[in-house]
Design a protein around this motif. Structure first.
Motif, mmCIF file in Angstrom:
data_model
loop_
_atom_site.group_PDB
_atom_site.id
_atom_site.type_symbol
_atom_site.label_atom_id
_atom_site.label_comp_id
_atom_site.label_asym_id
_atom_site.label_seq_id
_atom_site.Cartn_x
_atom_site.Cartn_y
_atom_site.Cartn_z
ATOM 1 N N PHE A 158 35.238 39.315 33.941
ATOM 2 C CA PHE A 158 36.096 39.591 34.586
ATOM 3 C C PHE A 158 36.913 41.054 35.312
ATOM 4 O O PHE A 158 37.717 40.582 36.308
ATOM 5 C CB PHE A 158 37.237 39.222 34.295
ATOM 6 N N LEU A 164 43.648 37.821 30.198
ATOM 7 C CA LEU A 164 43.142 38.607 30.909
ATOM 8 C C LEU A 164 43.992 39.792 31.577
ATOM 9 O O LEU A 164 43.597 40.841 31.608
ATOM 10 C CB LEU A 164 43.363 37.847 32.178
ATOM 11 N N TYR A 211 31.209 36.385 30.340
ATOM 12 C CA TYR A 211 32.041 36.551 31.826
ATOM 13 C C TYR A 211 32.581 37.141 32.101
ATOM 14 O O TYR A 211 33.834 38.070 31.242
ATOM 15 C CB TYR A 211 32.709 35.167 32.130
ATOM 16 N N LEU A 261 40.274 35.496 42.261
ATOM 17 C CA LEU A 261 39.705 34.151 41.338
ATOM 18 C C LEU A 261 40.202 33.503 41.194
ATOM 19 O O LEU A 261 41.480 33.478 41.026
ATOM 20 C CB LEU A 261 38.961 34.939 39.482
ATOM 21 N N VAL A 265 43.637 36.822 40.162
ATOM 22 C CA VAL A 265 43.821 35.638 39.246
ATOM 23 C C VAL A 265 44.258 34.812 39.754
ATOM 24 O O VAL A 265 46.047 34.714 38.585
ATOM 25 C CB VAL A 265 43.192 35.448 37.646
ATOM 26 N N TYR A 292 37.904 41.784 39.260
ATOM 27 C CA TYR A 292 38.059 40.608 40.299
ATOM 28 C C TYR A 292 39.755 41.604 40.415
ATOM 29 O O TYR A 292 41.108 41.420 39.090
ATOM 30 C CB TYR A 292 38.911 39.607 39.351
#
Ligand SMILES: C[S@@+](CC[C@H](N)C(=O)[O-])C[C@H]1O[C@@H](n2cnc3c(N)ncnc32)[C@H](O)[C@@H]1O
Length: 353
Positions: free
Chosen positions: A170, A190, A168, A242, A176, A173
């Protein structure tokens, strides 16, 4: 125990399976007494070890002999015990140590498993029946076990995060919120992978303190924040790009799962995306044995379940969300070749274009 399983008769296989309880307790006791750590540190005579452990010399000797039978120790010509290659993994300081897992299984999973028959007969959590309180309440009352559980969750995240990030995208974004993000394992990954992401972990008060400490240790305190709250009762931080629910929805029945999803939906704005990271229940049990095992754990421990893709689609729709895409991925570390069925399920507000 040393025979190759393919050379065993069905009678032998089942007979051995029925004795699984003993293996669990032998390993748990070895970890609890730190037998392997002591032997590794050079203490090799049973009287020396018994003095350190304040254990009965004769009983300890008999226990160590049994650890030889299950290949955790080896017995030297002079009768002293040494750690085997398998036993090394019980050391607390081994990089691949299984000591935390075995400790958790001995303290929590093993007694909880006595509730399986209750769970099957009633559909209610066997955990509550055995412990007299719910799974997460038990951790509030026993914080050292809560920390152990959170550490195992961190290991689980580590076992799959490489493939989540590969599957996915990320990037793009800015903010989050990891709802039920535990001790911050996913948020930290992340934040480290995307320097422009600002991550917030929303979890119970005791748990977010662990996340706060973890971010400080990793020098991520500026990029990663924590917010304490109850995801059934308190508002989730709003307006993030997100929202992530990793390993959360499967803990709960449909009514509770809907309540978490509705709470997230209330925090989302028209451009927000919500990701559910869960295992998807396969059509046939042997297509994903790990997922089936996880489903039985959810039955035993909470009121949760693993769900099919269609069940997630329905749940999201009932919460005012629209499933936009499902990204299947394989656990980065697969144990004993046993397949699971992980996916990132992406959704948006139904009203969003
Ligand atoms: C199965 S763990 C998942 C942790 C992490 N997201 C992961 O992927 O491994 C469930 C998490 O939900 C949190 N949790 C349970 N009930 C909660 C509640 N009512 N409000 C907020 N967090 C809760 C727990 O503290 C725990 O961190």
């Amino acid at each position: 125990m040393t025979m190759n399983s393919s050379s065993k008769t069905p009678y032998e296989v089942l007979r051995e399976m029925s004795g699984g309880f003993m293996l669990t307790q032998l390993l748990y006791t070895a970890v609890k007494l730190r037998i392997v750590d002591h032997l590794h540190a050079g203490i090799i005579t049973v009287p020396e070890l018994s003095a350190i452990l304040d254990a009965d010399v004769s009983a300890l000797n008999r226990f160590l002999r049994m650890l030889v039978v299950i290949n955790i120790l080896v017995q030297r010509e002079d009768g002293c015990f040494e750690v085997s290659a398998l036993g090394e993994l019980l050391r607390h300081d081994h990089p691949d140590s299984l000591s935390n897992r075995i400790h958790y299984i001995g303290e929590v999973s093993y007694p909880a498993a006595q509730g399986i028959s209750y769970a099957v007969q009633t559909g209610e959590p066997g955990f509550d029946h055995v412990f007299g309180m719910s799974f997460f309440d038990y951790f509030s009352h026993n914080p050292h076990l809560g920390t152990l559980f959170n550490e195992l969750m961190r290991q689980g995240v580590a076992d799959r995060v490489a493939n989540v990030v590969q599957t996915y995208d990320f990037s793009g974004y800015g903010s989050v919120v990891d709802v039920g993000g535990g001790n911050g394992a996913l948020a930290a990954v992340l934040a480290e992978a995307y320097s422009d992401i600002s991550a917030t972990v929303f979890d119970a008060p005791a748990v977010i303190e662990e996340a706060r400490r973890y971010f400080a240790e990793k020098g991520l305190s500026e990029q990663c924040q924590v917010v304490a709250g109850d995801f059934f009762l308190d508002p989730v931080p709003n307006g993030a790009h997100l929202y992530v629910l990793s390993n959360i929805i499967h803990d709960w029945d449909d009514q509770k799962a809907l309540s978490v999803l509705e709470n997230c939906r209330a925090a989302m704005d028209s451009g927000s995306v919500l990701l559910i990271i869960e295992q998807i229940m396969p059509e046939k049990a042997l297509d994903a044995p790990v997922t089936v095992a996880s489903d039985v754990s959810m039955l035993l421990l909470l009121r949760g379940r693993e769900r099919t893709e269609m069940e997630y689609d329905n749940l999201l729709a009932r919460a005012g969300l629209r499933m936009t895409k499902v990204y299947p991925f394989e656990q980065s570390k697969v144990y004993s070749g046993r397949k699971s069925n992980w996916a990132v399920i992406e959704s948006r507000l139904q009203s969003a274009v």
